[in-house]
Design a protein around this motif. Structure first.
Motif, PDB file in Angstrom:
ATOM      1  N   ALA B 448      46.210  27.284  33.021  1.00  0.00           N
ATOM      2  CA  ALA B 448      44.837  27.436  32.550  1.00  0.00           C
ATOM      3  C   ALA B 448      44.394  28.882  32.721  1.00  0.00           C
ATOM      4  N   GLN B 449      44.729  29.418  33.874  1.00  0.00           N
ATOM      5  CA  GLN B 449      44.332  30.781  34.162  1.00  0.00           C
ATOM      6  C   GLN B 449      45.093  31.769  33.283  1.00  0.00           C
ATOM      7  N   LEU B 450      46.386  31.483  33.107  1.00  0.00           N
ATOM      8  CA  LEU B 450      47.197  32.353  32.263  1.00  0.00           C
ATOM      9  C   LEU B 450      46.595  32.475  30.871  1.00  0.00           C
ATOM     10  N   GLY B 451      46.114  31.341  30.360  1.00  0.00           N
ATOM     11  CA  GLY B 451      45.517  31.353  29.031  1.00  0.00           C
ATOM     12  C   GLY B 451      44.336  32.300  28.960  1.00  0.00           C
ATOM     13  N   VAL B 452      43.473  32.201  29.971  1.00  0.00           N
ATOM     14  CA  VAL B 452      42.298  33.066  29.988  1.00  0.00           C
ATOM     15  C   VAL B 452      42.724  34.523  30.165  1.00  0.00           C
ATOM     16  N   LEU B 453      43.707  34.723  31.058  1.00  0.00           N
ATOM     17  CA  LEU B 453      44.178  36.090  31.291  1.00  0.00           C
ATOM     18  C   LEU B 453      44.766  36.699  30.020  1.00  0.00           C
ATOM     19  N   GLY B 579      36.317  31.257  36.935  1.00  0.00           N
ATOM     20  CA  GLY B 579      35.690  32.555  37.132  1.00  0.00           C
ATOM     21  C   GLY B 579      36.137  33.532  36.066  1.00  0.00           C
ATOM     22  N   ALA B 580      37.411  33.424  35.716  1.00  0.00           N
ATOM     23  CA  ALA B 580      37.962  34.363  34.746  1.00  0.00           C
ATOM     24  C   ALA B 580      37.293  34.226  33.388  1.00  0.00           C
ATOM     25  N   ALA B 602      39.310  43.480  37.279  1.00  0.00           N
ATOM     26  CA  ALA B 602      38.842  42.099  37.386  1.00  0.00           C
ATOM     27  C   ALA B 602      40.019  41.132  37.298  1.00  0.00           C
ATOM     28  N   MET B 603      40.944  41.402  36.377  1.00  0.00           N
ATOM     29  CA  MET B 603      42.108  40.530  36.216  1.00  0.00           C
ATOM     30  C   MET B 603      42.931  40.479  37.490  1.00  0.00           C
ATOM     31  N   VAL B 604      43.194  41.647  38.065  1.00  0.00           N
ATOM     32  CA  VAL B 604      44.004  41.708  39.282  1.00  0.00           C
ATOM     33  C   VAL B 604      43.329  40.934  40.400  1.00  0.00           C
ATOM     34  N   THR B 605      42.033  41.172  40.583  1.00  0.00           N
ATOM     35  CA  THR B 605      41.328  40.513  41.679  1.00  0.00           C
ATOM     36  C   THR B 605      41.334  39.003  41.512  1.00  0.00           C
TER      37      THR B 605
END
Lengths: 149, 655
Positions: B448-453, B579-580, B602-605
């Protein structure tokens, strides 16, 4: 945590006759031996040869005189890591100091007398025992002693 | 030995039908022999099965009817011996101890009869009525083996049933055989055998003796394609090429088709044009107050992606739709009831509304990505490729105090970190479990996060993306290495059985994907709704601003981000991908708050944040509260620390 650190490593003994390596706890006692705990002999679980346990002093002496001298290698007996890829071999024994490691290999069928095919050496060893393909690290492969067939 | 006393197991309960002790069947066997398949066939219940040793980490329970009697069936994790070295083996041992009345059904891989017999001999010592199932008979056929089933049954003194569980062959034979379950009656010791130094070797000698009587094999001349593929997969060069191919396909399927095409369709068309406007209309009718909704232009382009920037366009169109934001009628004064209506309206379809935000985000963005990932993962799992990948990566993982076996939780972590945390049970030592869990929580982004990233990556340069990937990999290695050094202790041996390469079974892949999705959605949707509600309340109470001001030194000073993003980090505590999505909005939305450099920071954090609150619960369940506490205490400061470093030093790398 601390108590864990204090446990000393188990002592390993070498049978002078057959070269079998074992832990002291594994030594069987002869039946009906009257000496009991006063007995200073250990008995090899593999060939039942009895020999006196090495003392600390003897160890030091031996290290002093035999430094750097290795026993002449028996070339019919090889570590699995010395074979070439694709070679067939017969397992002679597992020269592992850890009983758990020997057990782990044994349950996959790596036992004395079983036929092994070394399929690959890199990046990790893969051996075939019967229909089982097993991936092993080189450290473990070293402890598997085999004979070419 | 005949069995005079164990009738009570099945028969006596028939006399008192209402008795609480239902007859039990416990499925045990070596790993990856098909216990779970058989369980599915017997009970009709679905449990996740795959072509990877150690998939079952929890006991599944189901019921089945045999001769009109109801049996409880337990599925256990696979074991090679009854020495509880791993968590799995411990679970199985506990089951056998807790249900002394149960009938044991040992499932064996017919190809690997020696290992199965070893287990049979250990089971025989328990003196329970048992049945031996020889599963995977089709694979035995393929490799040219033959087993004399009747002879084996005679030697062991228990019914032996050959089956091909995946096709359902022989399952009814097994059901008939349950009634004939016997306590194994083995000849006490093979005569003339030399004394064996250890128990296990004694058992092996006996297993070999039995094997010699019943098993014959004629090796086929040529290796099959599946076998060759298996060899290629572990070859130092071909293996890398194959891994690259698999990686690229996964990226295309999940990253481009799932996160691009499918998400676009669900987000823009299904939710953006139909569900959201429709929900807004309905709510406006039910809860009227004077306001007009803003409209926005929705541009949609359906395409089949070929690379991240290029695709074949199939259909394009633009439409005006109403948006959740609105403006009040200028002359309106809002009384008490109107205020309440407005609040309810906002709660459902406002900017932080349950429908317009929580549902559309969880269903339109997360669902397609997770589905595509789990599909690929199921295929990989069933093909037997993952254990070969473990062989390729073992050396790499060694440096982190792990061994190749950790590859399964790590790859699964790319789907869902919570699920992966549970799977760390297949690792043998606590050290490995703690390190793997830490790395999962820290640096493995879930799908899910990968998609947003990935969506955020669109707004930064290729160089920055490469920097991000390298940074994440470097952090994994350094933290893994440090953790291994600090934790001390030894890593367990890498001895891994390679299951045969098999063609994945479509039905199983689909069923498995559904089972994982169900698990995932049950966990995700409530969290999203909860998160949205928290945001909604904070927004209404004007706390968001206060928190933003409170976090200002950290966010604006150290990370160099605009203070509006503080709420993204706040909500990132709940779920980092959630959050992303705020940051995504800030980065690519109409307002364009962030510069590319800030997007990277922001991405790294956020990548380094704890994945979600569910993962935290899972960690404390698996490793204890104390460990979970320390992992959390490490992760959050570390995430801000690295984020700040990237902010201040990023310029040196020209990013």
């Amino acid at each position: 945590m601390e108590s864990k650190l204090k446990v000393s490593a188990p002592q390993f003994l070498h049978c002078p006759l057959c070269g079998f390596e074992f832990e002291k706890q594994e030594t069987p006692c002869q039946h009906g031996c009257p000496l009991g705990r006063f007995c200073k002999l250990v008995c090899c679980p593999n060939c039942r040869y009895e020999f006196p346990e090495k003392t600390q002093g003897l160890n030091v002496l031996q290290r002093l005189f035999h430094r750097g001298r290795k026993p002449a290698p028996d070339r019919t007996l090889l570590g699995l890591h010395e074979l070439e890829e694709g070679e067939h071999s017969e397992l002679v024994c597992l020269n592992s100091s850890r009983a758990s490691r020997r057990n782990a290999l044994a349950v996959y069928g790596l036992t004395p007398g079983s036929r092994l095919i070394l399929q690959q050496k890199r990046p990790t060893f893969v051996v075939r025992v019967g229909e089982t393909e097993l991936a092993l690290e080189i450290e473990i492969a070293r402890e598997i002693l085999v004979r070419r067939v | 030995m005949p069995m005079p006393c164990h009738e009570n197991n099945a028969v006596s309960t028939a006399g008192r039908k209402t008795a609480t002790t239902q007859p039990m069947l416990v499925l045990v066997g070596n790993p990856n022999v098909g216990k779970s398949v058989l369980f599915n066939k017997l009970t009709g219940k679905f449990v996740i099965i795959s072509n990877y040793p150690g998939t079952t980490v929890e006991i599944a329970r189901g019921g089945t009817f045999i001769d009109d009697k109801e049996f409880t069936v337990l599925d256990t994790p696979g074991v090679n011996e009854f020495a509880p070295r791993t968590e799995d083996a411990r679970v199985t041992c506990d089951v056998l101890r807790d249900y002394p009345e149960a009938t044991v059904v040992q499932v064996a891989d017919a190809k690997n009869l020696r290992r199965a017999l070893l287990l049979t001999l250990q089971l025989a010592e328990l003196r329970r009525p048992m049945v031996l199932v020889l599963n995977l008979m089709d694979e035995l056929d393929k490799c040219g083996g033959r087993i004399d089933v009747r002879k084996l049954s005679e030697i062991l003194g228990v019914p032996v049933v050959p089956t091909i569980a995946i096709a359902g062959t022989g399952v009814h034979l097994l059901q008939q055989a349950i009634g004939r379950a016997r306590i194994p009656s083995l000849p006490s010791d093979a005569p003339g055998s030399r004394p064996c130094p250890t128990e296990i070797e004694a058992q092996l000698a006996r297993a070999n003796a039995i094997l010699a009587q019943v098993y014959t094999i004629t090796q086929p001349r040529h290796a099959s394609f599946a076998q060759k593929l298996g060899w290629w997969a572990t070859h130092p060069i071909k293996g890398l090429a194959l891994a690259a191919l698999v990686l690229y396909f996964t990226f295309w399927f999940v990253g481009l088709l799932g996160a691009g095409t499918a998400v676009g369709f669900f987000e823009k068309v299904v939710f953006g044009r139909y569900i959201n406007p429709w929900a807004i209309q309905v709510v406006d009718i039910v809860l009227p107050f004077p306001h007009t909704h803003d409209t926005q232009e929705s541009h949609y382009n359906l395409e089949i992606p070929l690379s991240p920037t290029y695709g074949i366009s199939i259909w394009e169109n633009t439409q005006i739709v109403s948006a959740p934001t609105y403006s009040l009628a200028p002359s309106a004064t809002l009384g008490g009831w109107t205020q309440v209506r407005r609040l309810a309206h906002d709660f459902l379809v406002g900017e932080y509304g349950v429908i317009t935000m929580a549902l559309s985000y969880s269903l339109a963005i997360v669902l397609p990505i997770v589905t595509t990932f789990f599909l690929v993962f199921s295929v990989l799992e069933d093909s037997g490729y993952l254990s070969r990948l473990a062989v390729m990566l073992n050396r790499l993982f060694r440096g982190m105090g792990l061994n190749g076996k950790a590859v399964l939780p790590m790859v699964l972590g790319l789907g869902c970190d919570t699920m992966a945390t549970m799977t760390t049970r297949i690792l043998e030592t606590r050290k490995e479990r703690v390190i793997t869990t830490l790395l999962l929580a820290l640096a493995v982004p879930c799908s899910a996060q990968l998609g947003v990233l990935m969506a955020m990556m669109a707004s930064i340069s290729i160089r920055a993306v490469v920097f991000w990937i390298i940074l994440m990999v470097l952090i994994s290695f350094i933290i893994g290495w440090l953790a291994a050094k600090l934790y001390g202790g030894e890593t367990s041996d890498f001895i891994l059985e390679l299951p045969p390469m098999r063609q994945p079974h479509l039905g199983n892949v689909v069923a498995k994907t559904f089972a994982r999705l169900e698990w995932y959605l049950k966990e995700v949707i409530p969290l999203f709704v909860l998160g949205t509600m928290v945001l909604f309340i904070l927004d209404k109470l004007r706390v968001l601003d206060k928190i933003a001001r409170f976090g200002e030194p950290l966010v604006t000073g150290w990370l160099g981000l605009p203070r509006e993003t503080a709420s993204a980090f706040l909500i990132g505590f709940l779920r980092r991908d959630y959050g992303a999505v705020f940051l995504l909005d800030a980065a690519t939305g109409p307002k364009h708050l962030l510069t590319p450099h800030q997007v990277l920071v922001a991405m790294v954090t956020l990548t380094l944040f704890m994945p979600c609150i569910a993962t935290l619960f899972m960690i404390s369940r698996e490793l204890g509260k104390k460990t979970a506490f320390w992992i959390t205490m490490f992760i959050f400061p570390f995430a801000f620390f690295v984020g700040g470093l990237v902010n201040h030093l990023g310029g040196l790398f020209g990013i």
